[in-house]
Enzyme design. Structure first.
Site, PDB file in Angstrom:
ATOM      1  N   ARG A   1       0.689  -1.101  -0.147  1.00 46.45           N
ATOM      2  CA  ARG A   1       0.053   0.101  -0.431  1.00 46.45           C
ATOM      3  C   ARG A   1       0.690   1.278  -0.298  1.00 46.45           C
ATOM      4  O   ARG A   1       0.232   2.440  -0.478  1.00 46.45           O
ATOM      5  CB  ARG A   1      -0.904   0.525   1.317  1.00 46.45           C
TER       6      ARG A   1
ATOM      7  N   ILE B   1      -6.982   7.816  -1.882  1.00 45.16           N
ATOM      8  CA  ILE B   1      -7.469   6.696  -1.629  1.00 45.16           C
ATOM      9  C   ILE B   1      -7.944   6.147  -0.417  1.00 45.16           C
ATOM     10  O   ILE B   1      -7.839   7.045   0.825  1.00 45.16           O
ATOM     11  CB  ILE B   1      -5.634   5.801  -1.176  1.00 45.16           C
ATOM     12  N   SER B   2      -8.946   5.651  -0.191  1.00 42.53           N
ATOM     13  CA  SER B   2      -9.760   4.982   1.008  1.00 42.53           C
ATOM     14  C   SER B   2      -8.823   3.784   1.887  1.00 42.53           C
ATOM     15  O   SER B   2      -8.089   3.649   1.834  1.00 42.53           O
ATOM     16  CB  SER B   2     -10.736   4.083   0.265  1.00 42.53           C
ATOM     17  N   GLN B   3      -9.723   4.542   3.375  1.00 43.43           N
ATOM     18  CA  GLN B   3      -8.844   3.808   4.066  1.00 43.43           C
ATOM     19  C   GLN B   3      -9.126   1.687   4.560  1.00 43.43           C
ATOM     20  O   GLN B   3      -9.910   1.827   3.242  1.00 43.43           O
ATOM     21  CB  GLN B   3      -9.368   3.875   5.489  1.00 43.43           C
TER      22      GLN B   3
END
Length: 203
Positions: free
Chosen positions: A29, A55-57
């Protein structure tokens, strides 16, 4: 938090699909966030990636991916490539991934990074509101920005028995995350809870 801690937190919050957990334990990530933010790449929160996008959690990535109920080899459409992280997770799980991004800068960066890291995905620069009909139907469709209502073209491009995971609601504030299942002419909607996504840019 490190990558192992991120996965354990996701597991503790209820995600159980081993394909999802194993992919998120492998995909780096930190490569999908700006260098200045890499120290926090595995913390459980959304992060800016520029161009007014995020960017999503990690938990939301895992929740949405699990809700797709995928098996290796399934064809998946992702609307909103963004950083490419969600794309990489799906590719790592063995999916046949088609991903669309409308912002040229993000499209170019994500495509190059996915290729560098060896994640196979079909990338397209364009408007995801209309889906990608040439390769429909899709076993799963995932949308990573929030329109006010579900785009009709995405429902049309779902396979019979296919799953669409999408946040919908007002452009500012909270939206509802939906899992939509298509059985012939019947549509079933499951409420997966409240979320906050960047607005979907509609035509």
């Amino acid at each position: 938090m490190d990558q192992k801690g991120m996965v354990e937190l996701i597991r503790a919050r209820g995600v159980r699909d081993p394909l999802v957990l194993e992919a998120m334990a492998r995909v780096p990530r930190h490569r999908f966030v700006p260098e200045s933010q890499r120290a926090w790449a595995y913390d459980d929160h959304a992060m800016s990636i520029g161009c007014q996008q995020t960017i999503s959690q990690p938990y939301i990535v895992a929740l949405m991916t699990e809700a797709l109920d995928l098996q290796p080899g399934n064809r998946v459409l992702e609307v909103g490539t963004g950083s490419g992280y969600q794309t990489a997770v799906l590719a790592d799980m063995g999916m046949d991934v088609y991903t669309i991004e409308r912002i040229p800068e993000l499209y170019t960066q994500a495509k190059a990074l996915l290729e560098e890291l060896g994640y196979a995905a079909h990338c397209r620069l364009g408007d995801g509101y209309y889906g990608w009909p040439e390769f429909a139907p899709y076993d799963g469709i995932i949308v990573t920005a929030a329109p006010e209502e579900t785009p009709p073209a995405l429902l049309e491009q779902l396979a019979d028995g296919g799953r669409l995971v999408i946040p919908t609601g007002p452009r500012h504030g909270y939206q509802t995350l939906w899992k939509i299942i298509k059985h012939g002419d019947k549509i079933t909607k499951l409420d997966l809870g409240g979320v906050a996504f960047v607005p979907f840019i509609t035509p």
